[in-house]
Design an enzyme around this catalytic site. Structure first.
Site, PDB file in Angstrom:
ATOM      1  N   CYS A  66      12.724   9.029   4.956  1.00  0.00           N
ATOM      2  CA  CYS A  66      13.165  10.027   4.174  1.00  0.00           C
ATOM      3  C   CYS A  66      12.651  10.220   2.853  1.00  0.00           C
ATOM      4  CB  CYS A  66      14.608  10.117   4.382  1.00  0.00           C
ATOM      5  SG  CYS A  66      15.530  10.180   5.894  1.00  0.00           S
TER       6      CYS A  66
ATOM      7  N   GLY B 240       9.418  13.027   5.730  1.00  0.00           N
ATOM      8  CA  GLY B 240      10.240  13.314   6.876  1.00  0.00           C
ATOM      9  C   GLY B 240      10.135  14.875   7.172  1.00  0.00           C
TER      10      GLY B 240
ATOM     11  N   ASN C 200      17.643   7.661   1.575  1.00  0.00           N
ATOM     12  CA  ASN C 200      16.303   7.051   2.280  1.00  0.00           C
ATOM     13  C   ASN C 200      16.436   5.628   2.574  1.00  0.00           C
ATOM     14  OD1 ASN C 200      13.135   6.345   1.027  1.00  0.00           O
ATOM     15  ND2 ASN C 200      13.880   6.501   2.898  1.00  0.00           N
ATOM     16  N   GLY C 201      16.381   5.346   3.851  1.00  0.00           N
ATOM     17  CA  GLY C 201      16.535   3.936   4.123  1.00  0.00           C
ATOM     18  C   GLY C 201      17.556   3.780   5.191  1.00  0.00           C
TER      19      GLY C 201
ATOM     20  N   CYS D  20       8.865  -2.754   0.494  1.00  0.00           N
ATOM     21  CA  CYS D  20       8.278  -2.500   1.855  1.00  0.00           C
ATOM     22  C   CYS D  20       6.853  -2.456   1.452  1.00  0.00           C
ATOM     23  CB  CYS D  20       8.972  -1.187   2.435  1.00  0.00           C
ATOM     24  SG  CYS D  20       8.149  -0.799   4.011  1.00  0.00           S
TER      25      CYS D  20
ATOM     26  N   TYR E 139       1.029   2.732   4.503  1.00  0.00           N
ATOM     27  CA  TYR E 139       0.790   3.986   5.146  1.00  0.00           C
ATOM     28  C   TYR E 139       1.848   5.084   4.735  1.00  0.00           C
ATOM     29  CZ  TYR E 139       2.755   6.867   9.187  1.00  0.00           C
ATOM     30  OH  TYR E 139       2.944   8.013  10.022  1.00  0.00           O
TER      31      TYR E 139
ATOM     32  N   SER F  37      -3.951   8.424   6.035  1.00  0.00           N
ATOM     33  CA  SER F  37      -3.627   7.271   5.370  1.00  0.00           C
ATOM     34  C   SER F  37      -4.900   6.256   5.259  1.00  0.00           C
ATOM     35  CB  SER F  37      -2.179   6.722   5.748  1.00  0.00           C
ATOM     36  OG  SER F  37      -2.511   6.155   7.165  1.00  0.00           O
TER      37      SER F  37
ATOM     38  N   ASP G 193      -8.601   1.588  10.530  1.00  0.00           N
ATOM     39  CA  ASP G 193      -7.130   2.263  10.660  1.00  0.00           C
ATOM     40  C   ASP G 193      -6.054   1.451   9.887  1.00  0.00           C
ATOM     41  OD1 ASP G 193      -5.316   4.049  11.336  1.00  0.00           O
ATOM     42  OD2 ASP G 193      -5.293   3.634  13.271  1.00  0.00           O
ATOM     43  N   ASP G 194      -4.769   1.908   9.555  1.00  0.00           N
ATOM     44  CA  ASP G 194      -4.116   1.243   8.783  1.00  0.00           C
ATOM     45  C   ASP G 194      -3.124   0.098   9.500  1.00  0.00           C
ATOM     46  OD1 ASP G 194      -1.835   2.787   9.682  1.00  0.00           O
ATOM     47  OD2 ASP G 194      -2.924   4.350   8.512  1.00  0.00           O
TER      48      ASP G 194
ATOM     49  N   CYS H 249      11.213  -3.188  12.430  1.00  0.00           N
ATOM     50  CA  CYS H 249      11.828  -2.899  11.224  1.00  0.00           C
ATOM     51  C   CYS H 249      13.111  -2.535  11.083  1.00  0.00           C
ATOM     52  CB  CYS H 249      11.085  -1.728  10.346  1.00  0.00           C
ATOM     53  SG  CYS H 249      11.692  -1.290   8.791  1.00  0.00           S
TER      54      CYS H 249
ATOM     55  N   CYS I  51       8.416  -6.944   1.204  1.00  0.00           N
ATOM     56  CA  CYS I  51       8.950  -7.028   2.463  1.00  0.00           C
ATOM     57  C   CYS I  51       7.739  -7.012   3.258  1.00  0.00           C
ATOM     58  CB  CYS I  51       9.977  -6.126   2.874  1.00  0.00           C
ATOM     59  SG  CYS I  51      10.489  -6.297   4.558  1.00  0.00           S
TER      60      CYS I  51
ATOM     61  N   CYS J 260       7.845  -7.109   9.197  1.00  0.00           N
ATOM     62  CA  CYS J 260       7.037  -6.571  10.344  1.00  0.00           C
ATOM     63  C   CYS J 260       5.771  -7.378  10.723  1.00  0.00           C
ATOM     64  CB  CYS J 260       6.927  -5.173  10.515  1.00  0.00           C
ATOM     65  SG  CYS J 260       6.196  -4.933   8.907  1.00  0.00           S
TER      66      CYS J 260
HETATM   67  S1  SF4 Z   1      10.187  -4.807   8.063  1.00  0.00           S
HETATM   68 FE1  SF4 Z   1       7.898  -3.827   7.649  1.00  0.00          FE
HETATM   69  S2  SF4 Z   1       8.172  -1.472   7.594  1.00  0.00           S
HETATM   70 FE2  SF4 Z   1      10.264  -2.339   7.602  1.00  0.00          FE
HETATM   71  S3  SF4 Z   1      10.615  -2.536   5.192  1.00  0.00           S
HETATM   72 FE3  SF4 Z   1       9.861  -4.518   5.682  1.00  0.00          FE
HETATM   73  S4  SF4 Z   1       7.485  -4.235   5.538  1.00  0.00           S
HETATM   74 FE4  SF4 Z   1       8.568  -2.169   5.480  1.00  0.00          FE
END
Ligand code: SF4
Length: 495
Positions: free
Chosen positions: A22, A48, A122-123, A256, A262, A303, A365-366, A402, A464, A467
């Site tokens: 978002c 979004g 957002n989140g 993130c 992306y 992206s 690609d990303d 995620c 973070c 993923c």
């Molecule tokens: S898990 Fe991946 S997509 Fe989710 S916040 Fe962490 S880095 Fe971002």
């Protein structure tokens, strides 16, 4: 890629399975605040596309308008006219939790403590399920299925102190990822989660103030960037100016990384880094880590273009526009039948035959999520005459879902969670496949190895990357609200 993870293959029926989250915006002390917010939401539209909304205050009165669809579909001139006042909050939404229904559109507006409150988020709140059940047991009646409403109920139930006290206490109760904007007749409040998972920045607009998920919104409206909001920081903005309040200790910062890879717009700066330049550095690093003999480098729009340019520069191979994206496929688009798809109806992406024909192509690609999209693009390039297709991914393999507001596939659907790189290469039909290493990604981000989130971490500048490696920066809960220890502990991460 600005929107195509979810809809890259409306003609394929399935495909990339991640969506943006978002976007939030807030303005205080600004003439024509609703119009300003409208233009800012336009700039944040990539975050979004399912709903949009604006709430304003004028004197003690609050006005709001929300709807399903793009900003341009939701607001007409008369709607903006009705949204009076010099203060506003706005929101564009992709529904990561809660269905895509009007009741879940934001900003949500409530009466609390004898006055109106609008909030946009957002989140994703990882303990929203358990908090909601507790609140319902205590008599709270929810209007929506969105996790955001939990915060409104926590604020409404707070007794004693000011509204800011109630917001602070509520934010100390929720866990997860958030950039929040709250609007009341007395002020605008903007808050960023203690890990800084989601971005948010403060800007100056004339004598007023603005906050936004991304700085591209400031550029669009002619506002001046002031600073990023710190993790665990809340800004109270009113006639007295901007008052920062630290509501949580910044423990481990965990922005993130997918914001850079992306989600965010390339012209945005997040926590001091320009998104385009980070992507380009990722592409350069990828070329160093995974070189190949080729005639041309192309990127999957939008992206991956920056990373492709970086790869081409570092590899000394010409960059070309090898894939063209149709950007005008909206929400109400009628998907072609299976029969038409089999006849080769391609609506979203098309290769430039003259660019790839007879060539050894590096396709940057990303990321790879389920692999469906990569396989189709590789095939499309071969059909257009590419002699070889070498796929280079400007992020590490995505192996874990995620929980912080990015709509990912379940773990078992993630290609990299099931297959080795060799198996993935065969699955997508490429001549070769390589991913950027995690260390390479962090170097492209200008971060040291301590940023990898491999230990308990300190207050350093970290990200973070859950993923990629499954070490999540917050607690996680199962559907019954039980703290899911093993998700972090078994992977040597946080608990
Ligand atoms: S898990 Fe991946 S997509 Fe989710 S916040 Fe962490 S880095 Fe971002």
């Amino acid at each position: 890629m600005n929107g195509e993870w979810g809809d890259a293959w409306p003609d394929a029926g399935s495909g990339r399975h991640w969506h943006e989250e978002c976007g939030v915006f807030g303005a205080w002390g600004c003439d024509h605040a609703a119009q300003l917010t409208y233009y800012a939401l336009y700039a944040l539209q990539h975050r979004g596309q399912e709903s949009a909304g604006i709430a304003t205050v004028d004197g003690g009165e609050m006005f709001h308008h929300r709807g399903l669809g793009l900003v341009a579909e939701v607001f007409g001139p008369e709607d903006l006219e009705r949204l009076a006042g010099k203060a506003a909050v706005g929101h564009v939404r992709y529904s990561t939790t809660g269905a895509n229904k009007l009741v879940n559109a934001q900003p949500m507006v409530f009466d609390v403590h004898g006055g109106p409150l609008a909030l946009g988020h957002n989140g994703n709140l990882v303990n929203a399920g358990v908090l909601r059940r507790e609140l319902e047991d205590q008599g709270s009646i929810f209007q929506s299925t969105s996790d955001t409403e939990v915060v409104a109920h926590l604020i409404a139930r707070h007794r004693g102190g000011s509204l800011v006290d109630a917001i602070v206490d509520s934010l100390r109760t929720v866990q997860g990822a958030y950039a929040f904007v709250f609007l009341t007749p007395d002020g605008l409040v903007a808050a960023r989660d203690p890990q800084g998972l989601r971005p948010m920045a403060l800007g100056r607009f004339g004598s007023g103030w603005v906050v936004a998920s991304e700085t591209c919104a400031f550029d669009t409206i002619g506002a001046e960037f002031v600073r990023d909001i710190e993790p665990g920081e809340l800004l109270v903005i009113n006639g007295g100016g901007v008052q920062p309040v630290r509501f949580a200790e910044a423990s481990r910062k965990a922005l993130c990384t997918f914001e850079y890879i992306y989600f965010a717009r390339p012209d945005s700066d997040i926590d001091g880094r320009n998104v385009h330049l980070v992507r380009k550095a990722m592409g350069k690093r990828l070329a160093e880590e995974a070189p190949t003999e080729a005639d041309v480098v192309i990127g999957v729009p939008d992206s991956s273009i920056s990373a492709a340019v970086g790869y081409a520069e570092a590899a000394g191979i010409p960059y070309e526009m090898g894939l063209i994206k149709n950007k005008y496929i909206g929400r109400t688009f009628i998907q072609p039948s299976q029969a038409l798809r089999e006849r080769g109806v391609r609506l979203k992406l098309n290769p430039v035959r003259k660019v790839v024909e007879g060539k050894r192509v590096v396709m940057v690609d990303d990321s790879i999520v389920r692999g469906t999209t990569s396989r189709r693009i590789v095939q499309m390039l071969r059909d257009a005459g590419a002699r070889e297709v070498h796929v280079r991914i400007s992020s590490p393999p995505v192996r874990f879902p995620c929980y912080y507001g990015i709509d990912t596939s379940a773990r078992e659907e993630l290609l990299a969670a099931r297959l080795s790189v060799e198996e993935m290469t065969r699955a997508i039909g490429a001549d070769s496949l390589a991913f950027l290493s995690e260390d390479g990604m962090l170097q492209a981000l200008g971060a040291g190895p301590e940023a990898a989130g491999r230990g308990q971490g300190g207050p350093g500048d970290t990200f973070c990357n859950a993923c990629f490696h499954g070490r999540y920066p917050t607690r996680l809960y199962d559907d019954l609200g039980k703290h899911v220890m093993e998700m972090a502990a078994h992977r040597g991460g946080y608990s």
